[in-house]
Design an enzyme around this catalytic site. Sequence first.
Site, short mmCIF file in Angstrom:
data_model
loop_
_atom_site.label_atom_id
_atom_site.label_comp_id
_atom_site.label_asym_id
_atom_site.label_seq_id
_atom_site.Cartn_x
_atom_site.Cartn_y
_atom_site.Cartn_z
CG ASP A 54 0.57 4.41 -3.00
OD1 ASP A 54 1.40 5.24 -2.55
OD2 ASP A 54 0.51 4.08 -4.19
CE LYS A 101 5.51 9.65 -0.84
NZ LYS A 101 5.04 8.62 -1.79
CG ASP A 109 7.02 3.70 -8.48
OD1 ASP A 109 6.25 4.19 -9.33
OD2 ASP A 109 6.82 3.76 -7.25
CD GLU A 132 6.23 5.05 -2.11
OE1 GLU A 132 6.99 5.21 -3.08
OE2 GLU A 132 5.71 5.99 -1.49
#
Lengths: 605, 226
Positions: free
Chosen positions: A8, A70, A193, A171
Amino acid sequence: MSRVIGIDLGTTNSCVAIMDGEDAVVIPSPEGARTTPSVVAFTQSGERLVGSIAKRQAVTNAASTVFAVKRLMGRKASDENVEDMAASTPFAIVAANNGDAHVAVGDRRYAPPEIASMVLARMRETAEAYLGESVGEAVITVPAYFDDAQRQATKDAGRIAGLDVLRIVNEPTAAALAYGRAAEAAERLAVYDLGGGTFDVSILETGGGVFRVQSTSGDSFLGGDDFDRALVEEILRRFGERHPGVDLRGDKLALQRVVEAAEKAKLELSSAMETDINLPFLAAENGAPIHFESVVTRGELEALVEPLIQRTIAPCRRALADAGLAAKDIDVVLLVGGQTRMPRVQEVVTEFFGAAPSRGVNPDEVVAMGAAIQGGVLTGDVQEVLLLDVTPLSLGVETAGGVFTPVIARNTAIPARATKEFSTAVDNQDFVNVHVLQGEREMAEDNKSLAHFQLQGIPPAPRGVPRIEVALDIDANGCLTVSAQDLGTGAAQSVEVVPTIGLTEDDIERIIAEADASAELDKARRELAEVRSRAEALLHTSERALEEFGDVLSASEYEALKADLEGCRRAVERGEAEAVKAAVGRLETSSQRIGEILYEQAGGG
Amino acid sequence: MTSDTHDPEGQRASGERGEQASGGTAHSQDGHEGAEGGAERAAADSGEAGEAGPEARIAELEKQADDLRDKWMRAQADLENHRRRARKEVEDAREDGKKRTLAELLPVVDNLERALEHAGTATTDEAKSIVDGVNLVMRQLSQSFDRLSVQPIEAEGKPFDPAVHEAMSQIETAEVAPGAVAQVLQRGYTLGDKLLRPALVVVAKAPEREESAGPNGKSPDDGEER
């Protein structure tokens, strides 16, 4: 057999997991941490630091400490998200020759995948240290909204880190896998999330072996850190009420203690109804110590963060609307991200979707675990789950008036091939431009351009008569080939789509070579540090031995030992690993002589 | 599966074809023992039914044996790795338990130290004697830490080392070398060779600001920390 790790790769933290028999387990770092900060720093001495250690030196080296890379993956420097980010980061974000957003550190530029690869390499090392074997293959997760360029950039990062990236997984899909959802059952899932710094909500539909991401939404600047900050503000407010003359904000240590206390209190209030914040000697006023003690109840915390929790609802609504669903259509809600441990968050989610969320999987680790399960599926270790890859976004071409016409709809399982017939827009047009794009927007210019080419030599004909077939072909690895054929003449033209964004093959090769070189340098540095600390310990004990027991040695032995001591000390100062090693060897032999004599004497007497 | 060389369909299919082929089936059934001889004989007499003949069966069984051997070896390797890892996990768990317990206690130690820092102002004999007592408690504690191999991290004046120091801020000073620790805000500790808690420190930088502004046109230390 090399094992497949699941990674992850997060904005703030990354996590690695692996299949252990039936179960996915998270691999702790050698320091015992289950997640690693996605932070990379370059020190003045040219050393590269990754993880907590990079984070700890950030304030001293802010321009060369890179985080949240990211957010830059596969993006152009002109992207508004990138411009926003560039305005607030202490490190420099610059445009590369092809317009990609790169990071500048000193006089060196790094492509985001390069930085990400350093984090991935750390995750690989963590796994290797744990497994005691080398790891070559990985499954890496990305947000469901990542487009082709961002996924490709993530794959490149894996390659640079020496990993064969078997699959890039969404994800929310990874989370669904870790929660044990089967791709065969026809279900509608909502994945909520709420991580440290970002909020994502995705609506998934399962069935026929595919997890289809129907829609995603979120808030890229909302997360658990905001909850912490709200509680810190409250504690400071309470302190200020009692001690108006004392400014805690100017006292780094006091502030740090308040932050830690707030984080701890927040966690405790997920299970307890109230908690004590107890900070003795927090500050001083006129030389007298000030102690701070205060009770925070769960209700008080909830009141503080309610506006933050409510901010997650609008994205949930948008995601449902985009998927053409109502809240009651959702069968299962899955929670991801540490902040979802908070009972009030769960309540709000339950109220909104009308279904209690699934729990029982560690929400910080669920995505990495899902990636590991996907890895297990690919190697055949996990059999129950069949999982196909899908195209995350629609692929199509630009047609008259700048309209985007999809040819392959998003969420189509790949490999896939689709064709569509087009014609000319004006009379006697002898060529057509084929502009390939990816995205969900109606107008071509709002989508991401992938490739341009021309099909020429169309015989003169009134507009609308020529029949041009455009075929889009995605192979199992997600690589796209586009071809156009004039069905009248048979003339055809095709291109393999190489993203106009991201790294070229040459770039990747070069970066890999550089990474290898710097890995060797790091290794050499580490070796030197190890041999040096061994030498220092030995110097210390040998000196003591010489002082205490030196008189048992003959004069020549004594001198030899002293010479070796001196030689070793000088070698340490010069700092050449080989020389130090040799000197340590010599000193070990000569200093052992003392021990030998002592034992001989003891044995003889 | 279209090929009939695979069992059990293969055996059944060849059995229907008549004597020759059924002979082949018989071979393959006892093929476990007489594999070599069976293969030769089958090659000689199986003729066009050879595709289901013994040599195919032997190849099949050899492949099976190889597969099983491979699986068995992997299972062995897995078991060995598992054992090794289980041992390490027990060790780690023990270490982790110790780490957690100590991490919980360290703030208490910090506060005792803070209390003693303020104790210099004690004037009465009684107060002084309490301070002496608390000093003894601290000594006792540091001995306990010794026995648990908990060591305070040296920081003051040392070169800043992010492996064990956490920089809270920077300060312009000429008192220590640039890049060295100018001030320790909170003591750090190691447990054996592992970091228990980094020391929170202020790092020195040279008084004149020679470093140019960051490449963004911003100074390197404005903006958010993360």
